[in-house]
Design a protein around this motif. Structure first.
Motif, PDB file in Angstrom:
ATOM      1  N   ASP A  45       0.819  -1.219   0.000  1.00  0.00           N
ATOM      2  CA  ASP A  45       0.000   0.000   0.000  1.00  0.00           C
ATOM      3  C   ASP A  45       0.857   1.275   0.000  1.00  0.00           C
ATOM      4  OD1 ASP A  45       1.023  -0.245   2.498  1.00  0.00           O
ATOM      5  OD2 ASP A  45      -0.858   0.014   3.588  1.00  0.00           O
ATOM      6  N   ASP A  46       1.981   1.218  -0.712  1.00  0.00           N
ATOM      7  CA  ASP A  46       2.909   2.359  -0.774  1.00  0.00           C
ATOM      8  C   ASP A  46       3.198   2.939   0.606  1.00  0.00           C
ATOM      9  OD1 ASP A  46       3.298   2.355  -3.550  1.00  0.00           O
ATOM     10  OD2 ASP A  46       1.324   3.285  -3.820  1.00  0.00           O
ATOM     11  N   PRO A  47       3.895   2.166   1.425  1.00  0.00           N
ATOM     12  CA  PRO A  47       4.154   2.604   2.805  1.00  0.00           C
ATOM     13  C   PRO A  47       4.922   3.925   2.874  1.00  0.00           C
ATOM     14  CG  PRO A  47       5.397   0.614   2.270  1.00  0.00           C
ATOM     15  CD  PRO A  47       4.474   0.854   1.138  1.00  0.00           C
ATOM     16  N   ASP A  48       4.645   4.674   3.946  1.00  0.00           N
ATOM     17  CA  ASP A  48       5.342   5.954   4.159  1.00  0.00           C
ATOM     18  C   ASP A  48       6.803   5.715   4.524  1.00  0.00           C
ATOM     19  OD1 ASP A  48       3.008   7.434   3.727  1.00  0.00           O
ATOM     20  OD2 ASP A  48       2.339   7.016   5.779  1.00  0.00           O
ATOM     21  N   ILE A  49       7.046   4.613   5.241  1.00  0.00           N
ATOM     22  CA  ILE A  49       8.427   4.267   5.604  1.00  0.00           C
ATOM     23  C   ILE A  49       8.643   2.791   5.263  1.00  0.00           C
ATOM     24  CG2 ILE A  49      10.095   4.012   7.505  1.00  0.00           C
ATOM     25  CD1 ILE A  49       8.467   6.076   9.082  1.00  0.00           C
ATOM     26  N   ILE A  50       9.791   2.489   4.666  1.00  0.00           N
ATOM     27  CA  ILE A  50      10.176   1.085   4.486  1.00  0.00           C
ATOM     28  C   ILE A  50      11.457   0.863   5.276  1.00  0.00           C
ATOM     29  CG2 ILE A  50      10.905  -0.709   2.863  1.00  0.00           C
ATOM     30  CD1 ILE A  50       9.204   0.666   0.716  1.00  0.00           C
ATOM     31  N   GLU A  89      16.669  -5.044  -6.838  1.00  0.00           N
ATOM     32  CA  GLU A  89      15.295  -5.055  -7.356  1.00  0.00           C
ATOM     33  C   GLU A  89      14.236  -4.916  -6.263  1.00  0.00           C
ATOM     34  OE1 GLU A  89      17.531  -7.458  -7.460  1.00  0.00           O
ATOM     35  OE2 GLU A  89      16.679  -9.205  -6.459  1.00  0.00           O
ATOM     36  N   LEU A  90      14.615  -5.150  -5.001  1.00  0.00           N
ATOM     37  CA  LEU A  90      13.634  -5.030  -3.918  1.00  0.00           C
ATOM     38  C   LEU A  90      13.303  -3.569  -3.604  1.00  0.00           C
ATOM     39  CD1 LEU A  90      15.000  -7.655  -1.341  1.00  0.00           C
ATOM     40  CD2 LEU A  90      13.068  -7.922  -2.897  1.00  0.00           C
ATOM     41  N   PHE A  91      14.156  -2.660  -4.051  1.00  0.00           N
ATOM     42  CA  PHE A  91      14.019  -1.258  -3.643  1.00  0.00           C
ATOM     43  C   PHE A  91      13.461  -0.396  -4.781  1.00  0.00           C
ATOM     44  CE2 PHE A  91      17.236  -3.466  -1.304  1.00  0.00           C
ATOM     45  CZ  PHE A  91      16.903  -3.191   0.022  1.00  0.00           C
ATOM     46  N   ASN A  92      12.362  -0.887  -5.377  1.00  0.00           N
ATOM     47  CA  ASN A  92      11.819  -0.199  -6.560  1.00  0.00           C
ATOM     48  C   ASN A  92      10.706   0.787  -6.225  1.00  0.00           C
ATOM     49  OD1 ASN A  92       9.915  -2.007  -5.801  1.00  0.00           O
ATOM     50  ND2 ASN A  92       9.895  -3.184  -7.716  1.00  0.00           N
ATOM     51  N   LYS A  93      10.326   0.884  -4.955  1.00  0.00           N
ATOM     52  CA  LYS A  93       9.229   1.789  -4.580  1.00  0.00           C
ATOM     53  C   LYS A  93       9.773   3.119  -4.090  1.00  0.00           C
ATOM     54  CE  LYS A  93       5.771  -1.550  -3.033  1.00  0.00           C
ATOM     55  NZ  LYS A  93       4.745  -1.309  -4.034  1.00  0.00           N
ATOM     56  N   LYS A  94       9.071   4.188  -4.475  1.00  0.00           N
ATOM     57  CA  LYS A  94       9.407   5.487  -3.898  1.00  0.00           C
ATOM     58  C   LYS A  94       8.902   5.505  -2.462  1.00  0.00           C
ATOM     59  CE  LYS A  94       8.758  10.349  -4.098  1.00  0.00           C
ATOM     60  NZ  LYS A  94       7.797  11.364  -4.034  1.00  0.00           N
ATOM     61  N   SER A  95       9.786   5.813  -1.537  1.00  0.00           N
ATOM     62  CA  SER A  95       9.375   5.824  -0.127  1.00  0.00           C
ATOM     63  C   SER A  95      10.451   6.518   0.695  1.00  0.00           C
ATOM     64  CB  SER A  95       9.174   4.391   0.369  1.00  0.00           C
ATOM     65  OG  SER A  95       8.604   4.395   1.661  1.00  0.00           O
ATOM     66  N   VAL A 127      21.378   0.750  -0.148  1.00  0.00           N
ATOM     67  CA  VAL A 127      19.954   1.069  -0.307  1.00  0.00           C
ATOM     68  C   VAL A 127      19.818   2.364  -1.102  1.00  0.00           C
ATOM     69  CG1 VAL A 127      17.792   1.598   0.885  1.00  0.00           C
ATOM     70  CG2 VAL A 127      19.340  -0.133   1.835  1.00  0.00           C
ATOM     71  N   GLU A 128      20.645   3.322  -0.760  1.00  0.00           N
ATOM     72  CA  GLU A 128      20.607   4.616  -1.450  1.00  0.00           C
ATOM     73  C   GLU A 128      20.890   4.452  -2.943  1.00  0.00           C
ATOM     74  OE1 GLU A 128      23.476   7.474  -0.041  1.00  0.00           O
ATOM     75  OE2 GLU A 128      22.077   9.109  -0.407  1.00  0.00           O
ATOM     76  N   ARG A 129      21.810   3.581  -3.258  1.00  0.00           N
ATOM     77  CA  ARG A 129      22.162   3.327  -4.661  1.00  0.00           C
ATOM     78  C   ARG A 129      21.017   2.638  -5.400  1.00  0.00           C
ATOM     79  NH1 ARG A 129      23.571  -0.903  -6.937  1.00  0.00           N
ATOM     80  NH2 ARG A 129      23.894  -2.068  -5.010  1.00  0.00           N
ATOM     81  N   ALA A 130      20.321   1.710  -4.682  1.00  0.00           N
ATOM     82  CA  ALA A 130      19.302   0.888  -5.344  1.00  0.00           C
ATOM     83  C   ALA A 130      17.939   1.554  -5.424  1.00  0.00           C
ATOM     84  CB  ALA A 130      19.180  -0.447  -4.601  1.00  0.00           C
ATOM     85  N   MET A 131      17.637   2.474  -4.484  1.00  0.00           N
ATOM     86  CA  MET A 131      16.266   3.027  -4.405  1.00  0.00           C
ATOM     87  C   MET A 131      16.025   4.062  -5.512  1.00  0.00           C
ATOM     88  SD  MET A 131      16.797   5.551  -1.146  1.00  0.00           S
ATOM     89  CE  MET A 131      17.455   7.218  -1.417  1.00  0.00           C
ATOM     90  N   PRO A 132      14.742   4.345  -5.822  1.00  0.00           N
ATOM     91  CA  PRO A 132      14.450   5.406  -6.790  1.00  0.00           C
ATOM     92  C   PRO A 132      15.059   6.731  -6.316  1.00  0.00           C
ATOM     93  CG  PRO A 132      12.460   4.161  -6.258  1.00  0.00           C
ATOM     94  CD  PRO A 132      13.513   3.712  -5.312  1.00  0.00           C
ATOM     95  N   CYS A 133      15.517   7.551  -7.271  1.00  0.00           N
ATOM     96  CA  CYS A 133      16.301   8.719  -6.874  1.00  0.00           C
ATOM     97  C   CYS A 133      15.478   9.781  -6.136  1.00  0.00           C
ATOM     98  CB  CYS A 133      17.052   9.323  -8.050  1.00  0.00           C
ATOM     99  SG  CYS A 133      15.997   9.660  -9.434  1.00  0.00           S
ATOM    100  N   ASP A 134      14.140   9.695  -6.219  1.00  0.00           N
ATOM    101  CA  ASP A 134      13.343  10.674  -5.471  1.00  0.00           C
ATOM    102  C   ASP A 134      12.918  10.147  -4.094  1.00  0.00           C
ATOM    103  OD1 ASP A 134      11.741   8.764  -6.555  1.00  0.00           O
ATOM    104  OD2 ASP A 134      10.209  10.122  -7.327  1.00  0.00           O
ATOM    105  N   SER A 135      13.569   9.097  -3.623  1.00  0.00           N
ATOM    106  CA  SER A 135      13.290   8.576  -2.284  1.00  0.00           C
ATOM    107  C   SER A 135      14.274   9.165  -1.272  1.00  0.00           C
ATOM    108  CB  SER A 135      13.422   7.055  -2.265  1.00  0.00           C
ATOM    109  OG  SER A 135      12.442   6.454  -3.068  1.00  0.00           O
ATOM    110  N   ASP A 136      13.926   9.029   0.021  1.00  0.00           N
ATOM    111  CA  ASP A 136      14.830   9.475   1.096  1.00  0.00           C
ATOM    112  C   ASP A 136      15.450   8.257   1.756  1.00  0.00           C
ATOM    113  OD1 ASP A 136      14.039  12.103   0.813  1.00  0.00           O
ATOM    114  OD2 ASP A 136      12.322  11.795   2.148  1.00  0.00           O
ATOM    115  N   ILE A 137      16.602   8.478   2.367  1.00  0.00           N
ATOM    116  CA  ILE A 137      17.225   7.390   3.127  1.00  0.00           C
ATOM    117  C   ILE A 137      17.653   7.923   4.493  1.00  0.00           C
ATOM    118  CG2 ILE A 137      19.437   7.798   1.939  1.00  0.00           C
ATOM    119  CD1 ILE A 137      18.463   4.342   3.157  1.00  0.00           C
ATOM    120  N   HIS A 138      17.348   7.143   5.537  1.00  0.00           N
ATOM    121  CA  HIS A 138      17.768   7.485   6.902  1.00  0.00           C
ATOM    122  C   HIS A 138      18.427   6.269   7.538  1.00  0.00           C
ATOM    123  CE1 HIS A 138      15.553  11.303   6.915  1.00  0.00           C
ATOM    124  NE2 HIS A 138      14.719  10.655   6.129  1.00  0.00           N
ATOM    125  N   PHE A 139      19.080   6.530   8.638  1.00  0.00           N
ATOM    126  CA  PHE A 139      19.868   5.462   9.269  1.00  0.00           C
ATOM    127  C   PHE A 139      19.665   5.462  10.772  1.00  0.00           C
ATOM    128  CE2 PHE A 139      24.075   4.592  11.368  1.00  0.00           C
ATOM    129  CZ  PHE A 139      24.035   3.217  11.233  1.00  0.00           C
TER     130      PHE A 139
END
Lengths: 177, 390
Positions: free
Chosen positions: B275-280, B319-325, B342-354
């Protein structure tokens, strides 16, 4: 029954805290529970606190961490100070010979004179953890089955079976009578 | 089915022997010592061998040597020993020798904390030896049961790909106790999804094909097959040659036999991604255990949070990181190693936190605090960090 039962045991190295957890864990597996058990490790075993975290469930267990203990067996003041605050609705079983409790705490706190009873009735303090095991079994009100826990304990501890059996019964009576 | 409460170390030993391991060479180290202990007791019962080496470098060389001689072999260690495996690991990659390596991560660098979990060898497991020109297969269990199952799988993959496979565990997987089910009949093994492959012998005279072909049995020295086996740049017959022209072929093979067959290796667990989660939340190994509880509880509160757990860690499952989130990498290290992947694999308009911890698991309470901050767009400030910058 809750879908997840958390048991914490902590004290000094050498008191049998890990052994206590192992017996509860094996006994719970015999009763058909899914079980995880984390034990503290390293320098803590040489004089610092030792901790065993057990989670029992009828379902697969995700987090093995004890964050909200249903039962806390505590055998040193240091352990009480470190983990006592985590117990909100659970039961604390403590040995008054070694633990000074916070009287203001609202949770259920039961004194189990494990060390004193072990010395008086069995001649050696080494049986204190078996007394605590019996008390914990009693405190769970049937969740841990008495016959199974007793048999599991006797299987895991290879020596002094009569003394350990007596110690278990003494502990059990402290939380059931 | 046997069922009992035991450590992951014990479970791994059961899995290895079930998969046909008949030689273990190692050097004891916390938190993998009990594997050596259990192997020394159990291998002789099935006609196998346990060797305690003088150090880790010697241990893995012995295990690689025995594997080159036709045995299924294994070795186990922790970070300080894994780094000493670097040289023999390279031999096993270059000479295409199947072997299973277990690394139970503790807290580093160097000796660090012995009896506590870490995940600082995420990249070290990808690049376990020098020189480049190779891909590696790394599997990351998060429980004692899964460690047993992935040990069987590691032996299977190592035979199919003619390469070492690393099981990247951590202290809580190997030292923690859990109820474990060990299958005994073939039906039980199949029901558990276990795959097995016997050791076969490559009948030369060639050493390797200059293709990405898998399911090629390894060269077994002493079997009089005519095939050679060399750690120098080899010809396809296995003779030393050391020319730039020749080097391209084995390099292509070592990279693409794995890169082109990731479907055989890939394993993962995902939760609530539909359901297009806000956070993955992304995590592997034991960190994923508390993450899973935290994510499930967050869903009960109505928060749209999902989870990805790579089980096959390398090749990294882009391939697991294909959703914008908004992605959150939860790791048992402070330097945020998986964040970069994860940052490399995710769509470029996504955010990454740690969120990193070391030596202990993140608690469910801590994770919920992090989720709340991210949902409110507040910056994370892990203890000791002024600002979260990636």
């Amino acid at each position: 029954m809750k879908d997840r039962i958390e048991i914490l045991a902590s004290g000094f190295g050498g008191q049998g805290v890990v052994r206590l957890g192992q017996i509860v864990g094996v006994g719970a597996v015999n009763q058909g529970f899914r079980v995880t058990m984390l034990k503290s490790h390293g320098t803590e075993q040489r004089g610092g606190y030792v901790r065993t975290q057990l989670v029992l469930s009828s379902e697969e267990i995700d987090s093995p961490l004890v964050e909200d203990p249903d039962y806390f067996c505590v055998l040193s003041s240091a352990a009480y100070k470190q983990f006592g605050h985590m117990v909100v609705d659970g039961t604390i079983l403590y040995d008054p010979a070694m633990v000074e409790i916070d009287e203001n705490k609202t949770t259920r706190q039961i004194a189990i004179a494990a060390k004193e009873t072990a010395v008086e009735k069995l001649g050696r303090p080494i049986y204190a953890n078996t007394i605590m095991l019996g008390a914990l079994t009693g405190a769970t009100a049937g969740l841990l089955e008495k016959k199974n826990m007793l048999e599991t304990m006797l299987k895991i501890i290879p020596k002094f079976k009569e003394e350990n059996k007596k110690a278990f019964e003494l502990g059990f009576s402290m939380t059931t009578s | 089915m046997k069922r009992f409460l035991e450590t992951g170390n014990f479970a791994i030993t059961e899995g290895a022997i079930m998969a046909g391991c008949r030689l273990f060479a190692g050097y004891p180290i916390t938190p993998a010592t009990e594997i050596a202990e259990a192997m020394s007791k159990n291998l002789p019962k099935v006609g196998g061998y346990y060797i305690q080496a003088e150090d880790e470098c010697g241990a893995m060389h012995m295990a690689v040597g025995a594997a080159a001689g036709g045995m299924k072999t294994m070795t186990a260690t922790s970070g300080p020993g894994f780094i000493l495996y670097a040289d023999p690991y390279g031999w096993a990659i270059g000479c295409e020798i199947p072997i299973v390596v277990l690394n139970s991560q503790r807290v580093g660098p160097v000796s660090g904390i012995t009896g506590a979990p870490g995940q600082g060898e995420f990249y070290n497991a990808r690049y376990p030896t020098q020189g480049g020109n190779y891909e590696t297969i790394v599997l990351a269990p998060n429980s004692a049961q899964e460690a047993m199952e992935l040990t069987v799988e590691a032996f299977y993959l190592s035979e199919r790909f003619r390469t070492p496979v690393t099981i990247l565990a951590d202290q809580l997987v190997t030292d923690g106790l859990e109820d474990i089910s060990i299958p005994e009949t073939d039906e039980e093994k199949e029901a558990m999804g276990l795959r097995f492959m016997d050791r076969k012998v490559h009948m030369g005279p060639d050493f390797y094909p200059a293709t990405d072909e898998i399911d090629l049995p390894p060269t077994v020295l002493g079997k009089n097959t005519g095939a050679m086996c060399s750690d120098w740049t080899p010809t396809e017959e296995g003779y030393d040659i050391e020319t730039v022209e020749a080097h391209h072929k084995p390099s292509y093979r070592m990279i693409y036999k794995i890169r082109n067959h990731t479907d055989v290796i890939a394993r993962h667990e995902t939760l609530f991604l539909d359901d297009d989660p806000d956070i993955i939340v992304v995590s592997f190994g034991t960190a994923s255990r508390t993450v899973k509880t935290a994510v499930k509880k967050a869903r009960e509160k109505g928060l749209k949070i999902g989870m990805i757990r790579p089980i096959s860690l390398w090749p990294f499952p882009d391939e697991l990181f294909n959703k914008k989130s908004t992605y959150l990498s939860v790791e048992l290290d402070y330097d945020g190693q998986m964040v970069r992947e994860v940052e490399r694999a995710m769509p470029c308009d996504s955010d990454i936190h740690f969120f990193g911890k070391c030596g202990e698991l993140p608690t469910v309470a801590e994770l919920h605090e992090i989720f709340d901050k991210l949902l409110k767009n507040e910056p994370l400030k892990p203890e000791g960090w002024e600002k979260e910058v990636w």
